[in-house]
Design a protein around this motif. Structure first.
Motif, PDB file in Angstrom:
ATOM      1  N   GLY A  65       0.878  -1.147   0.181  1.00 44.21           N
ATOM      2  CA  GLY A  65      -0.054   0.073  -0.108  1.00 44.21           C
ATOM      3  C   GLY A  65       0.845   1.250   0.174  1.00 44.21           C
ATOM      4  N   HIS A  66       0.307   2.130  -0.771  1.00 43.99           N
ATOM      5  CA  HIS A  66       1.273   3.429  -1.070  1.00 43.99           C
ATOM      6  C   HIS A  66       0.892   4.744  -1.127  1.00 43.99           C
ATOM      7  CE1 HIS A  66       0.374   2.464  -5.203  1.00 43.99           C
ATOM      8  NE2 HIS A  66       0.652   3.888  -5.143  1.00 43.99           N
ATOM      9  N   GLU A  67      -0.821   4.716  -0.672  1.00 48.41           N
ATOM     10  CA  GLU A  67      -1.457   6.117  -0.761  1.00 48.41           C
ATOM     11  C   GLU A  67      -2.282   6.049   0.480  1.00 48.41           C
ATOM     12  OE1 GLU A  67      -4.384   6.150  -4.006  1.00 48.41           O
ATOM     13  OE2 GLU A  67      -2.578   6.029  -5.643  1.00 48.41           O
ATOM     14  N   TRP A  68      -1.665   7.132   1.316  1.00 46.62           N
ATOM     15  CA  TRP A  68      -2.127   7.222   2.806  1.00 46.62           C
ATOM     16  C   TRP A  68      -2.129   8.492   3.261  1.00 46.62           C
ATOM     17  CZ3 TRP A  68       1.323   9.195   5.902  1.00 46.62           C
ATOM     18  CH2 TRP A  68       2.672   9.376   5.524  1.00 46.62           C
ATOM     19  N   ALA A 119       1.205   1.053   3.466  1.00 47.71           N
ATOM     20  CA  ALA A 119       0.072   1.869   4.039  1.00 47.71           C
ATOM     21  C   ALA A 119      -1.052   1.196   4.695  1.00 47.71           C
ATOM     22  CB  ALA A 119      -0.532   2.707   2.792  1.00 47.71           C
ATOM     23  N   TYR A 120      -0.930  -0.081   4.219  1.00 47.12           N
ATOM     24  CA  TYR A 120      -2.132  -1.322   4.559  1.00 47.12           C
ATOM     25  C   TYR A 120      -1.522  -1.732   6.019  1.00 47.12           C
ATOM     26  CZ  TYR A 120      -3.553  -1.059  -0.226  1.00 47.12           C
ATOM     27  OH  TYR A 120      -4.022  -0.754  -1.498  1.00 47.12           O
ATOM     28  N   ALA A 121      -1.546  -0.859   7.160  1.00 48.37           N
ATOM     29  CA  ALA A 121      -0.910  -1.377   8.218  1.00 48.37           C
ATOM     30  C   ALA A 121      -1.639  -0.285   9.223  1.00 48.37           C
ATOM     31  CB  ALA A 121       0.323  -1.163   8.368  1.00 48.37           C
ATOM     32  N   GLU A 122      -1.232  -0.386  10.724  1.00 52.27           N
ATOM     33  CA  GLU A 122      -1.722   0.190  11.671  1.00 52.27           C
ATOM     34  C   GLU A 122      -0.856   1.591  11.707  1.00 52.27           C
ATOM     35  OE1 GLU A 122      -3.118  -1.471  15.447  1.00 52.27           O
ATOM     36  OE2 GLU A 122      -2.092  -3.229  14.656  1.00 52.27           O
ATOM     37  N   THR A 123       0.313   1.346  11.345  1.00 49.99           N
ATOM     38  CA  THR A 123       1.262   2.451  11.362  1.00 49.99           C
ATOM     39  C   THR A 123       2.363   2.506  10.449  1.00 49.99           C
ATOM     40  OG1 THR A 123       3.145   1.680  12.647  1.00 49.99           O
ATOM     41  CG2 THR A 123       1.155   2.745  13.936  1.00 49.99           C
TER      42      THR A 123
END
Length: 265
Positions: A65-68, A119-123
């Motif tokens: 994930g890279h848009e956040w 990005a697909y993570a808590e932090t």
């Protein structure tokens, strides 16, 4: 130092993404840790998921994930630029500024371009280079959900830099996904007469709300090229055509629709 773990989506290969407990690592100098509020999925993420990798951007196993957008929750020692509590969003790449291409103003061709996934993570840990030149503070009038769209919006802005749209021109936009809809809005703001062609009633509705003068459901058109051309001055075709689908069929359609000496993006 054991900082515990967080939940994160980890790419392991083609169509293989797993939700795992991932160790939290200490920050290095110049880094910061951001609590993710919003993460988006774009066409590149879908391609990476299907293929299992990206030649330059990500190799499995890797955080995905890279848009956040999110909120700074921890900074490294001596980092004064960013403060805990800052609302931020970031680009997914950061150039070196030192190579030949960076010095020519072509940072997208940087020989040491770094990418940020996770990005697909808590932090997410934002590396020093990103914290210095690829991280942006979110103004109070934007929600973090809206701010997460900065990266795709930047792609659209770049597209209009490469093929400017002028007031009074007729612009046909083929495809009304997120990128196509952003093109609709920016072309309208530029003063163009927009013909939007797409599918799905929800996206056609947004195109109208964004100011498109004509909105066509591609599924109902027997001859999209003829239909769009008949809506332009003299039936000669649009001055500009923006293809936002990404298939050979629509590439060919875009070229067939545009007027003589027009331009296609």
């Amino acid at each position: 130092m054991n900082l515990g773990t967080m939940q994160a989506a980890v790419l392991h290969g083609s169509r293989d993404v797993r939700l795992e407990q991932v160790p939290l690592r200490p920050l290095s100098p110049g880094e910061l840790r951001v609590k993710i509020d919003t993460a988006l999925t774009c066409g590149t993420d879908v391609k990476v998921y299907r293929r299992g990798e990206h030649a330059r951007m990500i190799q499995p196993p890797a955080l995905f994930g890279h848009e956040w957008a999110g909120t700074v929750m921890e900074t490294s020692d001596g980092l004064a630029t960013w403060q805990v509590g800052d609302r931020v969003t970031g680009a997914n790449s950061a150039a070196c500024t030192l190579c030949q291409f960076c010095k020519l103003g072509r940072s997208e061709l940087c020989e040491d371009l770094q990418f940020l996934n996770g990005a697909y993570a808590e932090t997410i840990v934002v590396p020093a280079r990103f914290a210095e030149r690829s991280l942006y503070k979110v103004p109070s009038y934007l929600s973090l959900q809206e701010a997460a769209l900065v990266e795709p919006l930047a792609c659209v802005v770049r597209g209009l830099e490469l093929m400017p749209v002028n007031a009074g021109e007729t612009v046909a936009i083929l495809g009304l996904g997120p990128i196509g809809l952003l093109f609709v809005r920016l072309a309208v703001l530029a003063g163009a007469n927009v013909i939007a062609v797409g599918r799905r009633s929800s996206r056609l509705k947004i195109a109208r709300e964004f100011g498109a003068g004509v909105v066509l459901d591609e599924a109902t058109l027997d001859d999209p090229c003829k239909t769009v051309r008949e809506l332009t001055p003299g039936g000669n075709g649009p001055d500009r055509v923006i293809e936002a689908v990404g298939t050979p069929k629509t590439w060919e359609l875009a070229i067939a629709i545009v007027r003589k000496a027009g331009a296609v993006n």
